[in-house]
Design a protein around this motif. Structure first.
Motif, PDB file in Angstrom:
ATOM      1  N   LEU A 162      58.401  58.443  42.344  1.00  0.00           N
ATOM      2  CA  LEU A 162      57.395  59.148  43.139  1.00  0.00           C
ATOM      3  C   LEU A 162      57.922  59.424  44.546  1.00  0.00           C
ATOM      4  O   LEU A 162      57.777  60.539  45.065  1.00  0.00           O
ATOM      5  N   ALA A 163      58.539  58.432  45.163  1.00  0.00           N
ATOM      6  CA  ALA A 163      59.067  58.600  46.517  1.00  0.00           C
ATOM      7  C   ALA A 163      60.126  59.696  46.568  1.00  0.00           C
ATOM      8  O   ALA A 163      60.209  60.438  47.556  1.00  0.00           O
ATOM      9  N   LEU A 164      60.915  59.813  45.518  1.00  0.00           N
ATOM     10  CA  LEU A 164      61.977  60.818  45.472  1.00  0.00           C
ATOM     11  C   LEU A 164      61.477  62.185  45.016  1.00  0.00           C
ATOM     12  O   LEU A 164      62.228  63.162  45.014  1.00  0.00           O
ATOM     13  N   GLY A 165      60.210  62.232  44.595  1.00  0.00           N
ATOM     14  CA  GLY A 165      59.650  63.494  44.125  1.00  0.00           C
ATOM     15  C   GLY A 165      60.112  63.868  42.736  1.00  0.00           C
ATOM     16  O   GLY A 165      60.012  65.023  42.325  1.00  0.00           O
ATOM     17  N   LEU A 166      60.604  62.886  41.972  1.00  0.00           N
ATOM     18  CA  LEU A 166      61.063  63.125  40.600  1.00  0.00           C
ATOM     19  C   LEU A 166      59.931  62.776  39.636  1.00  0.00           C
ATOM     20  O   LEU A 166      59.466  61.646  39.605  1.00  0.00           O
ATOM     21  N   ALA A 167      59.499  63.752  38.875  1.00  0.00           N
ATOM     22  CA  ALA A 167      58.383  63.572  37.939  1.00  0.00           C
ATOM     23  C   ALA A 167      57.181  62.919  38.630  1.00  0.00           C
ATOM     24  O   ALA A 167      56.677  61.899  38.174  1.00  0.00           O
ATOM     25  N   PRO A 168      56.708  63.500  39.735  1.00  0.00           N
ATOM     26  CA  PRO A 168      55.645  62.845  40.501  1.00  0.00           C
ATOM     27  C   PRO A 168      54.347  62.638  39.718  1.00  0.00           C
ATOM     28  O   PRO A 168      53.702  61.603  39.875  1.00  0.00           O
ATOM     29  N   ARG A 169      53.978  63.584  38.885  1.00  0.00           N
ATOM     30  CA  ARG A 169      52.725  63.423  38.133  1.00  0.00           C
ATOM     31  C   ARG A 169      52.839  62.292  37.117  1.00  0.00           C
ATOM     32  O   ARG A 169      51.950  61.461  36.992  1.00  0.00           O
ATOM     33  N   SER A 170      53.949  62.247  36.390  1.00  0.00           N
ATOM     34  CA  SER A 170      54.147  61.166  35.415  1.00  0.00           C
ATOM     35  C   SER A 170      54.270  59.822  36.114  1.00  0.00           C
ATOM     36  O   SER A 170      53.735  58.808  35.633  1.00  0.00           O
ATOM     37  N   SER A 171      54.963  59.805  37.241  1.00  0.00           N
ATOM     38  CA  SER A 171      55.103  58.563  38.008  1.00  0.00           C
ATOM     39  C   SER A 171      53.754  58.071  38.490  1.00  0.00           C
ATOM     40  O   SER A 171      53.454  56.878  38.419  1.00  0.00           O
ATOM     41  N   ALA A 172      52.930  58.992  38.988  1.00  0.00           N
ATOM     42  CA  ALA A 172      51.597  58.618  39.461  1.00  0.00           C
ATOM     43  C   ALA A 172      50.742  58.085  38.316  1.00  0.00           C
ATOM     44  O   ALA A 172      49.987  57.120  38.497  1.00  0.00           O
ATOM     45  N   LEU A 173      50.852  58.674  37.129  1.00  0.00           N
ATOM     46  CA  LEU A 173      50.109  58.162  35.971  1.00  0.00           C
ATOM     47  C   LEU A 173      50.559  56.752  35.601  1.00  0.00           C
ATOM     48  O   LEU A 173      49.730  55.885  35.289  1.00  0.00           O
ATOM     49  N   ALA A 174      51.861  56.511  35.637  1.00  0.00           N
ATOM     50  CA  ALA A 174      52.374  55.167  35.344  1.00  0.00           C
ATOM     51  C   ALA A 174      51.877  54.171  36.381  1.00  0.00           C
ATOM     52  O   ALA A 174      51.495  53.039  36.037  1.00  0.00           O
ATOM     53  N   LEU A 175      51.847  54.579  37.646  1.00  0.00           N
ATOM     54  CA  LEU A 175      51.348  53.688  38.696  1.00  0.00           C
ATOM     55  C   LEU A 175      49.855  53.423  38.531  1.00  0.00           C
ATOM     56  O   LEU A 175      49.399  52.291  38.730  1.00  0.00           O
ATOM     57  N   LEU A 176      49.102  54.431  38.149  1.00  0.00           N
ATOM     58  CA  LEU A 176      47.673  54.225  37.873  1.00  0.00           C
ATOM     59  C   LEU A 176      47.484  53.210  36.748  1.00  0.00           C
ATOM     60  O   LEU A 176      46.643  52.312  36.844  1.00  0.00           O
ATOM     61  N   ALA A 177      48.275  53.359  35.696  1.00  0.00           N
ATOM     62  CA  ALA A 177      48.170  52.445  34.556  1.00  0.00           C
ATOM     63  C   ALA A 177      48.509  51.013  34.943  1.00  0.00           C
ATOM     64  O   ALA A 177      47.905  50.068  34.431  1.00  0.00           O
ATOM     65  N   SER A 178      49.454  50.840  35.852  1.00  0.00           N
ATOM     66  CA  SER A 178      49.829  49.486  36.262  1.00  0.00           C
ATOM     67  C   SER A 178      48.881  48.934  37.328  1.00  0.00           C
ATOM     68  O   SER A 178      48.687  47.721  37.423  1.00  0.00           O
ATOM     69  N   LEU A 179      48.279  49.817  38.109  1.00  0.00           N
ATOM     70  CA  LEU A 179      47.398  49.366  39.189  1.00  0.00           C
ATOM     71  C   LEU A 179      46.032  48.915  38.687  1.00  0.00           C
ATOM     72  O   LEU A 179      45.411  48.029  39.280  1.00  0.00           O
ATOM     73  N   MET A 234      44.397  54.414  44.113  1.00  0.00           N
ATOM     74  CA  MET A 234      44.140  55.120  42.860  1.00  0.00           C
ATOM     75  C   MET A 234      43.701  56.553  43.133  1.00  0.00           C
ATOM     76  O   MET A 234      44.116  57.485  42.429  1.00  0.00           O
ATOM     77  N   GLY A 235      42.870  56.736  44.144  1.00  0.00           N
ATOM     78  CA  GLY A 235      42.451  58.083  44.513  1.00  0.00           C
ATOM     79  C   GLY A 235      43.626  58.943  44.936  1.00  0.00           C
ATOM     80  O   GLY A 235      43.736  60.118  44.543  1.00  0.00           O
ATOM     81  N   ALA A 236      44.519  58.386  45.733  1.00  0.00           N
ATOM     82  CA  ALA A 236      45.705  59.137  46.160  1.00  0.00           C
ATOM     83  C   ALA A 236      46.596  59.466  44.972  1.00  0.00           C
ATOM     84  O   ALA A 236      47.131  60.586  44.876  1.00  0.00           O
ATOM     85  N   LEU A 237      46.738  58.535  44.049  1.00  0.00           N
ATOM     86  CA  LEU A 237      47.543  58.797  42.849  1.00  0.00           C
ATOM     87  C   LEU A 237      46.901  59.901  41.996  1.00  0.00           C
ATOM     88  O   LEU A 237      47.608  60.738  41.431  1.00  0.00           O
ATOM     89  N   LEU A 238      45.582  59.904  41.907  1.00  0.00           N
ATOM     90  CA  LEU A 238      44.891  60.965  41.163  1.00  0.00           C
ATOM     91  C   LEU A 238      45.133  62.330  41.812  1.00  0.00           C
ATOM     92  O   LEU A 238      45.262  63.342  41.102  1.00  0.00           O
ATOM     93  N   LEU A 239      45.203  62.365  43.127  1.00  0.00           N
ATOM     94  CA  LEU A 239      45.528  63.632  43.807  1.00  0.00           C
ATOM     95  C   LEU A 239      46.931  64.101  43.457  1.00  0.00           C
ATOM     96  O   LEU A 239      47.174  65.301  43.286  1.00  0.00           O
TER      97      LEU A 239
END
Length: 120
Positions: free
Chosen positions: A60-77, A109-114
């Motif tokens: 996510l920080a590198l901007g690589l697959a940001p949507r998929s990364s955010a979904l993975a972070l949501l799932a872990s959070l 979670m809200g920021a990840l959803l954005l």
């Protein structure tokens, strides 16, 4: 790439990278909460969750697959928030602190959803 998106994603990712690395290296405290929740292999689950957070946070920080990364972070959070910040089981000052952490995680979670919703 939009510089504001890059900086925003990197700032959001920082807490996941740091917390994830910490969970992988020193899982004991978090694993104890996982064990109290009745889940099997608490140390392994804690390290796996930390690995997901560190890896997806880095992407996510590198901007690589940001949507998929955010979904993975949501799932872990989600389990992290429910197990780690169960303010409904606490009292007094501990309850207040857990409520703050719970609310902080909801904000993340809200920021990840954005990030997930960003189609650009």
């Amino acid at each position: 790439m939009n510089i504001l998106k890059f900086v925003g994603r990197a700032a959001l990712a920082a807490i996941f990278i740091q917390g994830g690395i910490d969970s992988v290296r020193s899982p004991a405290g978090r694993a104890q909460m996982v064990e109290q929740a009745g889940l099997p292999e608490p140390e392994l689950l804690t390290r796996l969750n930390g690995g997901v957070m560190a890896g997806a946070g880095t992407l996510l920080a590198l901007g690589l697959a940001p949507r998929s990364s955010a979904l993975a972070l949501l799932a872990s959070l989600l389990p992290t928030t429910i197990i780690g910040h169960a303010f409904w089981n606490a009292h007094g000052q501990e309850r207040q602190g857990q409520m703050v952490h719970f609310a902080k995680n909801l904000a993340m979670m809200g920021a990840l959803l954005l990030v997930v919703a960003d189609r650009e």
